[in-house]
Write an enzyme that holds these catalytic residues in place. Structure first.
Site, PDB file in Angstrom:
ATOM      1  N   GLY A  45      38.894  30.382  49.477  1.00 51.39           N
ATOM      2  CA  GLY A  45      38.295  31.624  48.974  1.00 51.39           C
ATOM      3  C   GLY A  45      37.267  31.324  47.899  1.00 51.39           C
ATOM      4  O   GLY A  45      37.615  30.903  46.786  1.00 51.39           O
ATOM      5  N   ASP A  60      35.568  28.439  52.319  1.00 50.45           N
ATOM      6  CA  ASP A  60      35.571  29.865  52.671  1.00 50.45           C
ATOM      7  C   ASP A  60      35.234  30.007  54.159  1.00 50.45           C
ATOM      8  O   ASP A  60      34.517  29.177  54.721  1.00 50.45           O
ATOM      9  CB  ASP A  60      34.536  30.623  51.824  1.00 50.45           C
ATOM     10  CG  ASP A  60      34.861  32.107  51.708  1.00 50.45           C
ATOM     11  OD1 ASP A  60      35.218  32.538  50.586  1.00 50.45           O
ATOM     12  OD2 ASP A  60      34.776  32.827  52.723  1.00 50.45           O
ATOM     13  N   VAL A  78      42.162  34.368  48.160  1.00 51.06           N
ATOM     14  CA  VAL A  78      41.589  35.191  49.239  1.00 51.06           C
ATOM     15  C   VAL A  78      41.818  36.677  48.938  1.00 51.06           C
ATOM     16  O   VAL A  78      42.521  37.019  47.993  1.00 51.06           O
ATOM     17  CB  VAL A  78      42.197  34.836  50.617  1.00 51.06           C
ATOM     18  CG1 VAL A  78      41.950  33.370  50.944  1.00 51.06           C
ATOM     19  CG2 VAL A  78      43.688  35.135  50.656  1.00 51.06           C
ATOM     20  N   THR A 134      45.322  37.996  42.593  1.00 49.05           N
ATOM     21  CA  THR A 134      46.472  38.849  42.263  1.00 49.05           C
ATOM     22  C   THR A 134      47.202  39.230  43.530  1.00 49.05           C
ATOM     23  O   THR A 134      46.587  39.634  44.514  1.00 49.05           O
ATOM     24  CB  THR A 134      46.023  40.144  41.576  1.00 49.05           C
ATOM     25  OG1 THR A 134      45.093  39.792  40.572  1.00 49.05           O
ATOM     26  CG2 THR A 134      47.183  40.870  40.948  1.00 49.05           C
ATOM     27  N   PHE A 141      48.168  47.735  31.694  1.00 49.28           N
ATOM     28  CA  PHE A 141      48.044  48.089  30.267  1.00 49.28           C
ATOM     29  C   PHE A 141      46.575  48.309  29.885  1.00 49.28           C
ATOM     30  O   PHE A 141      46.254  49.250  29.162  1.00 49.28           O
ATOM     31  CB  PHE A 141      48.628  46.968  29.390  1.00 49.28           C
ATOM     32  CG  PHE A 141      50.086  47.143  29.090  1.00 49.28           C
ATOM     33  CD1 PHE A 141      51.024  47.122  30.113  1.00 49.28           C
ATOM     34  CD2 PHE A 141      50.534  47.328  27.797  1.00 49.28           C
ATOM     35  CE1 PHE A 141      52.373  47.296  29.857  1.00 49.28           C
ATOM     36  CE2 PHE A 141      51.886  47.499  27.524  1.00 49.28           C
ATOM     37  CZ  PHE A 141      52.803  47.474  28.551  1.00 49.28           C
ATOM     38  N   CYS A 193      40.232  44.914  40.359  1.00 52.16           N
ATOM     39  CA  CYS A 193      41.635  44.703  39.963  1.00 52.16           C
ATOM     40  C   CYS A 193      42.409  45.948  39.543  1.00 52.16           C
ATOM     41  O   CYS A 193      43.515  46.185  40.030  1.00 52.16           O
ATOM     42  CB  CYS A 193      41.690  43.725  38.803  1.00 52.16           C
ATOM     43  SG  CYS A 193      41.225  42.066  39.262  1.00 52.16           S
ATOM     44  N   LYS A 199      30.415  47.240  35.710  1.00 51.87           N
ATOM     45  CA  LYS A 199      30.255  46.994  34.276  1.00 51.87           C
ATOM     46  C   LYS A 199      29.000  46.154  34.109  1.00 51.87           C
ATOM     47  O   LYS A 199      28.427  45.701  35.116  1.00 51.87           O
ATOM     48  CB  LYS A 199      31.474  46.273  33.697  1.00 51.87           C
ATOM     49  CG  LYS A 199      31.667  44.872  34.284  1.00 51.87           C
ATOM     50  CD  LYS A 199      33.011  44.275  33.953  1.00 51.87           C
ATOM     51  CE  LYS A 199      32.989  43.437  32.736  1.00 51.87           C
ATOM     52  NZ  LYS A 199      34.168  42.553  32.605  1.00 51.87           N
TER      53      LYS A 199
HETATM   54  C1  UDX Z   1      39.903  42.872  34.448  1.00 55.69           C
HETATM   55  C2  UDX Z   1      40.712  42.309  33.267  1.00 55.69           C
HETATM   56  O1  UDX Z   1      40.014  42.525  32.058  1.00 55.69           O
HETATM   57  C3  UDX Z   1      40.973  40.842  33.473  1.00 55.69           C
HETATM   58  O2  UDX Z   1      41.784  40.346  32.425  1.00 55.69           O
HETATM   59  C4  UDX Z   1      41.674  40.676  34.794  1.00 55.69           C
HETATM   60  O3  UDX Z   1      41.991  39.346  35.040  1.00 55.69           O
HETATM   61  C5  UDX Z   1      40.833  41.239  35.920  1.00 55.69           C
HETATM   62  O4  UDX Z   1      40.548  42.608  35.657  1.00 55.69           O
HETATM   63  P1  UDX Z   1      37.339  42.982  35.098  1.00 55.69           P
HETATM   64  O5  UDX Z   1      37.793  43.863  36.200  1.00 55.69           O
HETATM   65  O6  UDX Z   1      36.405  41.874  35.432  1.00 55.69           O
HETATM   66  O7  UDX Z   1      38.604  42.300  34.406  1.00 55.69           O
HETATM   67  O8  UDX Z   1      36.610  43.859  33.997  1.00 55.69           O
HETATM   68  P2  UDX Z   1      37.036  44.632  32.649  1.00 55.69           P
HETATM   69  O9  UDX Z   1      36.184  44.133  31.560  1.00 55.69           O
HETATM   70  O10 UDX Z   1      38.489  44.624  32.417  1.00 55.69           O
HETATM   71  O11 UDX Z   1      36.554  46.122  32.976  1.00 55.69           O
HETATM   72  C6  UDX Z   1      37.139  46.902  33.995  1.00 55.69           C
HETATM   73  C7  UDX Z   1      36.540  48.283  33.997  1.00 55.69           C
HETATM   74  O12 UDX Z   1      36.907  49.021  32.851  1.00 55.69           O
HETATM   75  C8  UDX Z   1      35.003  48.300  34.015  1.00 55.69           C
HETATM   76  O13 UDX Z   1      34.553  49.298  34.896  1.00 55.69           O
HETATM   77  C9  UDX Z   1      34.637  48.622  32.588  1.00 55.69           C
HETATM   78  O14 UDX Z   1      33.376  49.217  32.465  1.00 55.69           O
HETATM   79  C10 UDX Z   1      35.757  49.576  32.224  1.00 55.69           C
HETATM   80  N1  UDX Z   1      36.000  49.658  30.774  1.00 55.69           N
HETATM   81  C11 UDX Z   1      36.396  48.550  30.068  1.00 55.69           C
HETATM   82  C12 UDX Z   1      35.856  50.888  30.135  1.00 55.69           C
HETATM   83  O15 UDX Z   1      35.516  51.887  30.758  1.00 55.69           O
HETATM   84  N2  UDX Z   1      36.108  50.962  28.787  1.00 55.69           N
HETATM   85  C13 UDX Z   1      36.507  49.877  28.063  1.00 55.69           C
HETATM   86  O16 UDX Z   1      36.723  50.029  26.846  1.00 55.69           O
HETATM   87  C14 UDX Z   1      36.644  48.628  28.724  1.00 55.69           C
HETATM   88  P1  ADP Z   2      38.131  37.654  44.420  1.00 57.81           P
HETATM   89  O1  ADP Z   2      37.456  38.637  43.526  1.00 57.81           O
HETATM   90  O2  ADP Z   2      39.651  37.748  44.346  1.00 57.81           O
HETATM   91  O3  ADP Z   2      37.645  36.256  44.240  1.00 57.81           O
HETATM   92  P2  ADP Z   2      36.501  37.886  46.826  1.00 57.81           P
HETATM   93  O4  ADP Z   2      36.514  38.953  47.864  1.00 57.81           O
HETATM   94  O5  ADP Z   2      35.286  37.730  45.977  1.00 57.81           O
HETATM   95  O6  ADP Z   2      37.801  38.111  45.923  1.00 57.81           O
HETATM   96  O7  ADP Z   2      36.768  36.479  47.514  1.00 57.81           O
HETATM   97  C1  ADP Z   2      37.724  36.237  48.489  1.00 57.81           C
HETATM   98  C2  ADP Z   2      37.119  35.228  49.482  1.00 57.81           C
HETATM   99  O8  ADP Z   2      38.156  34.739  50.332  1.00 57.81           O
HETATM  100  C3  ADP Z   2      36.042  35.817  50.412  1.00 57.81           C
HETATM  101  O9  ADP Z   2      34.834  35.092  50.254  1.00 57.81           O
HETATM  102  C4  ADP Z   2      36.625  35.615  51.840  1.00 57.81           C
HETATM  103  O10 ADP Z   2      35.634  35.292  52.811  1.00 57.81           O
HETATM  104  C5  ADP Z   2      37.584  34.464  51.609  1.00 57.81           C
HETATM  105  N1  ADP Z   2      38.666  34.356  52.599  1.00 57.81           N
HETATM  106  C6  ADP Z   2      39.504  35.323  53.032  1.00 57.81           C
HETATM  107  N2  ADP Z   2      40.392  34.816  53.938  1.00 57.81           N
HETATM  108  C7  ADP Z   2      40.114  33.485  54.053  1.00 57.81           C
HETATM  109  C8  ADP Z   2      40.670  32.386  54.809  1.00 57.81           C
HETATM  110  N3  ADP Z   2      41.726  32.569  55.607  1.00 57.81           N
HETATM  111  N4  ADP Z   2      40.092  31.170  54.694  1.00 57.81           N
HETATM  112  C9  ADP Z   2      39.026  30.965  53.874  1.00 57.81           C
HETATM  113  N5  ADP Z   2      38.463  31.942  53.134  1.00 57.81           N
HETATM  114  C10 ADP Z   2      38.996  33.194  53.191  1.00 57.81           C
END
Ligand code: UDX
Ligand code: ADP
Length: 492
Positions: free
Chosen positions: A9, A34, A87, A129, A223, A273, A337
């Site tokens: 991935g 990938d 993945v 995750t 959280f 996430c 973001k």
């Molecule tokens: C998140 C977690 O922060 C990270 O620890 C985890 O591993 C993956 O998910 P990410 O999704 O990359 O990371 O971005 P993050 O900075 O957490 O922002 C998520 C969303 O919340 C964004 O849309 C951001 O704009 C929004 N946000 C964040 C707010 O609206 N207000 C804030 O105060 C903070």
């Molecule tokens: P993340 O944000 O968790 O990194 P992404 O969607 O950006 O998620 O990445 C997941 C990647 O895993 C994609 O590029 C997808 O093509 C790849 N993938 C999914 N299944 C397989 C597999 N069986 N073998 C190799 N790559 C895979």
């Protein structure tokens, strides 16, 4: 002694994480594999498939030295000592748990491939995750096909945030490694710990059992998301009472037990996430008969949906005389973001779809999101985004009411209103007088990220709406009717 690592991935998690491991561990060969040929081609080119500050530097230093990107997954799995699995785990769209549970199809196929091609003992690491107890399912697949090979499954959840991924990887708050409480499990934990010890201080590496590690990731994201839904809930009250959310959040965050982070009111959280992890948590609670706990976490997602709906309905549509049909609305920012080109679950999708339902014409500018991506996002069904990129690559028929520009001034020319939906720094520096002069009057500005100074813009002549801040006399919050509430798109 680890000689080779393979990551299945090459996405937002796998790519940056492996690049940093390669940089910090020069004696280890790191291969990111990938199934998407396009993605691997991009990782091997000058234009990386993801925009992440600092990533290009790290990749350029290591690529071709001890960092490689390949589509030959089988070969590299068979040669690796440690296999990270990163993945997609989409939310199920049909069957049991649809709309909440994770679809482990891609994970399962990766596990089956590992079992098929492995000829020596392997440590398999969950990086993306996954729902709690995934490790148990993966262990079953691996051991039932293992031909006497010893597999150890570890959970090593990724805590990086997009936009700051490289800094988060260089200086992590913590690295969490979960494994079986058996001698084999503990040995595998130590092996992975040694890899991180190349740059992470020992006291930041936490070891745990598998389930604690898996649940910690879901809990941490729940959280964080809950803080945003909480501050957004208070922002609605600020608008109703004349309080200012930026002042309230600052005062609240000064309490050292609360802290200042994740208290910015916004148009709603997005990203790959938060929503997905909370839905997983909700499903987990329901499966264990904890319906009250499930309900508690559901509300965090529902509050987020409410926020996105309200920006579109109560502010944009209602303040523009309930009629945006054929009016041009400029959207500044589409990514979920700033400092990322990622649009997964971005609030902009829901706001734009809402405006399109009202037959508005929308003109979008985002410094790092392509037109193709925007068109795909606006035509895709809920939860479809998390299927491997190659499946999404059919060209969508473009939504006719949408234009995408590469310039904020072009996007706003002739518009009746502007919605700022991502907090890109450049939106603070725009020449708003020039923008105002080129817009239809009255000119509305809806700031869903509190990036502009509302008073300065009001002086220019704009009618300004900023999340959770005192309203223009023009704007009055119009509550939802019961009929509107029933029509609202629901997750549950
Ligand atoms: C998140 C977690 O922060 C990270 O620890 C985890 O591993 C993956 O998910 P990410 O999704 O990359 O990371 O971005 P993050 O900075 O957490 O922002 C998520 C969303 O919340 C964004 O849309 C951001 O704009 C929004 N946000 C964040 C707010 O609206 N207000 C804030 O105060 C903070
Ligand atoms: P993340 O944000 O968790 O990194 P992404 O969607 O950006 O998620 O990445 C997941 C990647 O895993 C994609 O590029 C997808 O093509 C790849 N993938 C999914 N299944 C397989 C597999 N069986 N073998 C190799 N790559 C895979």
């Amino acid at each position: 002694m680890v000689k080779k690592i393979c990551c299945i991935g090459a996405g937002y998690v796998g790519g940056p994480t492996m690049a940093v491991i390669a940089l910090k561990c020069p004696s280890i060969e790191v291969v990111v594999a990938d199934i998407s040929v396009d993605r691997i081609t991009a990782w091997n080119s000058d234009l990386l498939p993801i925009y992440e500050p600092g990533l290009e530097d790290v990749v350029k230093k290591c690529r071709g030295v001890n960092l490689f990107f390949s589509t030959d997954t089988e070969k590299h799995i068979s040669e690796a000592d440690i296999i990270f699995v990163s993945v997609n785990t989409p939310t199920k769209t049909c069957g049991i748990g649809a709309g909440k549970a994770a679809d482990l199809t891609y994970w399962e196929s990766a596990a089956r491939m590992i079992a098929d091609v492995a000829k020596s003992d392997k440590i398999v690491v969950e990086k993306s995750t996954v729902p709690v107890k995934t490790a148990e399912a993966i262990e079953k697949i691996l051991t039932h096909n293992s031909k006497g090979i010893n597999f150890q499954v570890l959970s090593n959840p990724e805590f990086l945030a997009e936009g700051t991924a490289i800094q988060d990887l260089f200086y992590p708050d913590r690295v969490l490694i979960g494994g079986r409480e058996t001698p084999g499990g503990q040995k595998a934990i130590e092996t992975l710990k040694e890899v991180y010890s190349n740059w992470v201080p020992e006291d930041r590496i936490i070891t745990a059992n598998l389930w604690s590690a898996e649940l910690s990731k879901l809990a941490a994201n729940a959280f964080l998301a809950q803080r945003i839904s909480s501050v957004n809930a208070i922002s609605a009250l600020c608008e109703a009472t004349g309080a200012d959310i930026t002042v309230v959040a600052d005062a609240v965050g000064k309490n050292t037990s609360i802290g200042p982070e994740f208290l910015s009111a916004s148009v709603g959280f997005g990203g790959s996430c938060f929503q997905k992890d909370i839905l997983n948590l909700v499903y987990l609670c329901e499966c264990h008969g904890l319906s009250e706990v499930a309900l508690y976490w559901k509300h965090v997602v529902q509050m987020n949906d409410y926020q996105k709906d309200e920006v579109c309905r109560a502010w944009v549509v209602a303040s523009m005389f309930n009629a945006v049909s054929d009016k041009k609305i400029a959207i500044l920012g589409f990514a979920f973001k700033k400092d990322t080109g990622d649009t997964r679950e971005t609030a902009a999708i829901d706001v734009c779809k809402g405006l399109l339902r009202e037959k508005a014409e929308i003109s979008i500018y985002d410094p790092h999101v392509t037109e193709d991506q925007i068109q795909r996002d606006l035509t895709m069904n809920k939860f479809d985004w998390d299927h491997p990129i190659h499946l999404q690559q059919m060209s969508p028929s473009p939504v006719k009411q949408v234009t995408v520009t590469w310039d904020a001034y072009e996007a706003t020319k002739g518009a009746h209103g502007i919605c700022i939906l991502t907090e890109w720094d450049e939106f603070k520096q725009l020449d708003y007088k020039k923008i105002y002069d080129n817009m239809k009057k009255p000119a509305f500005l809806f700031d869903g990220r509190n990036v502009v100074d509302p008073e300065k813009l009001r002086e220019i002549g704009f009618i300004v709406y900023s999340i959770g801040r005192p309203l223009d006399a023009w704007l009055k919050h119009i509550p939802l009717t019961e009929d509107d509430k029933r029509k609202r798109v629901k997750h549950f």
